[in-house]
Write a protein that holds these residues in place. Structure first.
Motif, PDB file in Angstrom:
ATOM      1  N   LEU A 274      49.171  38.672  56.116  1.00 48.42           N
ATOM      2  CA  LEU A 274      47.901  38.841  56.805  1.00 48.42           C
ATOM      3  C   LEU A 274      48.085  39.125  58.287  1.00 48.42           C
ATOM      4  O   LEU A 274      47.265  39.805  58.905  1.00 48.42           O
ATOM      5  N   SER A 275      49.160  38.626  58.846  1.00 46.46           N
ATOM      6  CA  SER A 275      49.446  38.901  60.249  1.00 46.46           C
ATOM      7  C   SER A 275      49.713  40.388  60.478  1.00 46.46           C
ATOM      8  O   SER A 275      49.285  40.967  61.487  1.00 46.46           O
ATOM      9  N   LEU A 276      50.396  41.004  59.534  1.00 44.79           N
ATOM     10  CA  LEU A 276      50.758  42.419  59.668  1.00 44.79           C
ATOM     11  C   LEU A 276      49.630  43.354  59.239  1.00 44.79           C
ATOM     12  O   LEU A 276      49.631  44.535  59.609  1.00 44.79           O
ATOM     13  N   LEU A 277      48.674  42.861  58.488  1.00 46.33           N
ATOM     14  CA  LEU A 277      47.607  43.707  57.956  1.00 46.33           C
ATOM     15  C   LEU A 277      46.596  44.061  59.046  1.00 46.33           C
ATOM     16  O   LEU A 277      46.097  43.178  59.747  1.00 46.33           O
ATOM     17  N   PRO A 278      46.281  45.343  59.219  1.00 51.25           N
ATOM     18  CA  PRO A 278      45.249  45.728  60.199  1.00 51.25           C
ATOM     19  C   PRO A 278      43.919  45.063  59.873  1.00 51.25           C
ATOM     20  O   PRO A 278      43.565  44.900  58.696  1.00 51.25           O
ATOM     21  N   VAL A 279      43.186  44.656  60.903  1.00 59.02           N
ATOM     22  CA  VAL A 279      41.944  43.927  60.693  1.00 59.02           C
ATOM     23  C   VAL A 279      40.938  44.761  59.909  1.00 59.02           C
ATOM     24  O   VAL A 279      40.147  44.222  59.114  1.00 59.02           O
ATOM     25  N   GLU A 280      40.967  46.074  60.084  1.00 57.43           N
ATOM     26  CA  GLU A 280      40.039  46.937  59.347  1.00 57.43           C
ATOM     27  C   GLU A 280      40.326  46.909  57.845  1.00 57.43           C
ATOM     28  O   GLU A 280      39.405  46.889  57.018  1.00 57.43           O
ATOM     29  N   LYS A 281      41.601  46.904  57.496  1.00 54.75           N
ATOM     30  CA  LYS A 281      41.990  46.837  56.091  1.00 54.75           C
ATOM     31  C   LYS A 281      41.620  45.480  55.497  1.00 54.75           C
ATOM     32  O   LYS A 281      41.118  45.391  54.365  1.00 54.75           O
ATOM     33  N   LEU A 282      41.847  44.422  56.271  1.00 60.05           N
ATOM     34  CA  LEU A 282      41.491  43.081  55.820  1.00 60.05           C
ATOM     35  C   LEU A 282      39.991  42.990  55.560  1.00 60.05           C
ATOM     36  O   LEU A 282      39.561  42.410  54.560  1.00 60.05           O
ATOM     37  N   ALA A 283      39.202  43.579  56.435  1.00 55.51           N
ATOM     38  CA  ALA A 283      37.747  43.542  56.277  1.00 55.51           C
ATOM     39  C   ALA A 283      37.319  44.173  54.958  1.00 55.51           C
ATOM     40  O   ALA A 283      36.428  43.656  54.270  1.00 55.51           O
ATOM     41  N   GLU A 284      37.938  45.269  54.588  1.00 60.80           N
ATOM     42  CA  GLU A 284      37.578  45.931  53.335  1.00 60.80           C
ATOM     43  C   GLU A 284      37.955  45.078  52.124  1.00 60.80           C
ATOM     44  O   GLU A 284      37.218  45.008  51.146  1.00 60.80           O
ATOM     45  N   ILE A 285      39.084  44.409  52.210  1.00 60.94           N
ATOM     46  CA  ILE A 285      39.551  43.600  51.083  1.00 60.94           C
ATOM     47  C   ILE A 285      38.654  42.387  50.852  1.00 60.94           C
ATOM     48  O   ILE A 285      38.407  41.997  49.714  1.00 60.94           O
ATOM     49  N   ILE A 286      38.143  41.802  51.941  1.00 58.51           N
ATOM     50  CA  ILE A 286      37.308  40.609  51.805  1.00 58.51           C
ATOM     51  C   ILE A 286      35.817  40.936  51.811  1.00 58.51           C
ATOM     52  O   ILE A 286      34.972  40.041  51.932  1.00 58.51           O
ATOM     53  N   ARG A 287      35.470  42.179  51.635  1.00 59.78           N
ATOM     54  CA  ARG A 287      34.075  42.619  51.670  1.00 59.78           C
ATOM     55  C   ARG A 287      33.151  41.768  50.784  1.00 59.78           C
ATOM     56  O   ARG A 287      32.003  41.487  51.173  1.00 59.78           O
ATOM     57  N   PRO A 288      33.583  41.346  49.573  1.00 62.30           N
ATOM     58  CA  PRO A 288      32.676  40.561  48.720  1.00 62.30           C
ATOM     59  C   PRO A 288      32.163  39.279  49.373  1.00 62.30           C
ATOM     60  O   PRO A 288      31.110  38.762  48.982  1.00 62.30           O
ATOM     61  N   ALA A 289      32.883  38.738  50.365  1.00 62.26           N
ATOM     62  CA  ALA A 289      32.480  37.483  50.997  1.00 62.26           C
ATOM     63  C   ALA A 289      31.345  37.663  52.003  1.00 62.26           C
ATOM     64  O   ALA A 289      30.819  36.679  52.518  1.00 62.26           O
ATOM     65  N   GLY A 290      30.961  38.913  52.274  1.00 58.40           N
ATOM     66  CA  GLY A 290      29.893  39.153  53.230  1.00 58.40           C
ATOM     67  C   GLY A 290      30.367  39.014  54.667  1.00 58.40           C
ATOM     68  O   GLY A 290      31.367  38.356  54.941  1.00 58.40           O
ATOM     69  N   TYR A 291      29.632  39.658  55.576  1.00 58.33           N
ATOM     70  CA  TYR A 291      30.001  39.635  56.998  1.00 58.33           C
ATOM     71  C   TYR A 291      31.495  39.927  57.151  1.00 58.33           C
ATOM     72  O   TYR A 291      32.213  39.262  57.910  1.00 58.33           O
ATOM     73  N   HIS A 292      31.963  40.909  56.386  1.00 56.37           N
ATOM     74  CA  HIS A 292      33.406  41.109  56.240  1.00 56.37           C
ATOM     75  C   HIS A 292      34.119  41.470  57.531  1.00 56.37           C
ATOM     76  O   HIS A 292      35.246  41.044  57.755  1.00 56.37           O
ATOM     77  N   ASN A 293      33.475  42.237  58.396  1.00 56.33           N
ATOM     78  CA  ASN A 293      34.123  42.582  59.672  1.00 56.33           C
ATOM     79  C   ASN A 293      34.287  41.344  60.558  1.00 56.33           C
ATOM     80  O   ASN A 293      35.348  41.128  61.155  1.00 56.33           O
ATOM     81  N   LEU A 294      33.244  40.533  60.610  1.00 57.54           N
ATOM     82  CA  LEU A 294      33.277  39.314  61.416  1.00 57.54           C
ATOM     83  C   LEU A 294      34.297  38.318  60.863  1.00 57.54           C
ATOM     84  O   LEU A 294      35.101  37.746  61.610  1.00 57.54           O
ATOM     85  N   LYS A 295      34.285  38.145  59.559  1.00 55.32           N
ATOM     86  CA  LYS A 295      35.199  37.178  58.947  1.00 55.32           C
ATOM     87  C   LYS A 295      36.648  37.647  59.007  1.00 55.32           C
ATOM     88  O   LYS A 295      37.566  36.824  59.100  1.00 55.32           O
ATOM     89  N   ALA A 296      36.865  38.951  58.950  1.00 55.48           N
ATOM     90  CA  ALA A 296      38.232  39.469  59.073  1.00 55.48           C
ATOM     91  C   ALA A 296      38.809  39.088  60.434  1.00 55.48           C
ATOM     92  O   ALA A 296      39.969  38.664  60.539  1.00 55.48           O
TER      93      ALA A 296
END
Length: 218
Positions: A65-87
């Motif tokens: 997760l440290s190496l993963l770009p925040v934009e990519k992380l946001a897409e992966i966690i999209r189901p949790a809602g507020y994905h950009n903020l939570k990423a």
């Protein structure tokens, strides 16, 4: 009924009615930490989908997760809602974990220190921090949420304007300091809030806590 007696009566009734809840779902302390952030303002079902995505991508580690770009992380966690903020919040948490030398090193900090470190992370408030302290680190701290506030208010145990820390003190001053008890109690209150003590159209007539607190004394 005194406050300590009322709180114990509530616990006993809920446990008898619902049984043990088996909280917190997670295969590791790190997964519990991620879940505590992801569950902000969403249902656990949505969190499960986001965590499943992380697992499927092989990303359930601090290093990944440290190496993963925040934009990519946001897409992966999209189901949790507020994905950009939570990423970004997850990235902030990862930064703290790395700064402290890893998950174990962070969670092994004294309780007060651990809590302050978590609260220093942007996007982590008292409820999320205490969830991590209780469920990931196994420390005896009581987690307060909207369900708890609603239930306590409706049973006359606190005033409407009672804040997070006052409610937390109510439990911790009147119950034995026991992480397992606090774990189960919080989970049971959430279950009650979802099924009976709902914000609108509460099921008071068939609530397992009907009559609790009616004779409470100061």
């Amino acid at each position: 009924m005194r406050t300590s007696e009322a709180l114990r009566e509530i616990y006993n009734r809920l446990l008898a009615h619902f049984g043990p809840q088996g909280w917190w779902p997670g295969d590791s302390p790190f997964e519990v930490m991620l879940g505590a952030v992801l569950t902000q303002n969403t249902s656990w079902q949505n969190v499960e989908k986001a965590i499943a995505n992380l697992k499927n991508e092989g990303l359930l580690s601090v290093e990944a997760l440290s190496l993963l770009p925040v934009e990519k992380l946001a897409e992966i966690i999209r189901p949790a809602g507020y994905h950009n903020l939570k990423a970004q919040r997850l990235k902030n948490l990862i930064a703290l974990i790395e700064d402290q030398g890893g998950v174990a090193a962070l969670l092994n900090q004294p309780t007060a220190v651990l809590r302050e470190l978590l609260l220093s992370v942007k996007g982590i408030g008292p409820e999320t921090a205490d969830s991590i302290v209780l469920y990931a680190a196994g420390r005896s701290i009581f987690v307060i949420d909207a369900y708890t506030h609603r239930i306590l208010c409706r049973h006359g145990l606190v005033a409407e304007d009672c804040d997070y820390f006052q409610m937390q003190e109510l439990f911790m001053d009147n119950l034995a300091e026991d992480a397992a008890l606090f774990n189960e109690y919080h989970a049971l209150l959430v279950r009650l809030g979802k099924e009976f003590c709902r914000k609108s159209q509460p099921k008071c007539e068939c609530c397992p806590l009907k009559t609790v607190g009616e004779q409470q004394e100061d």
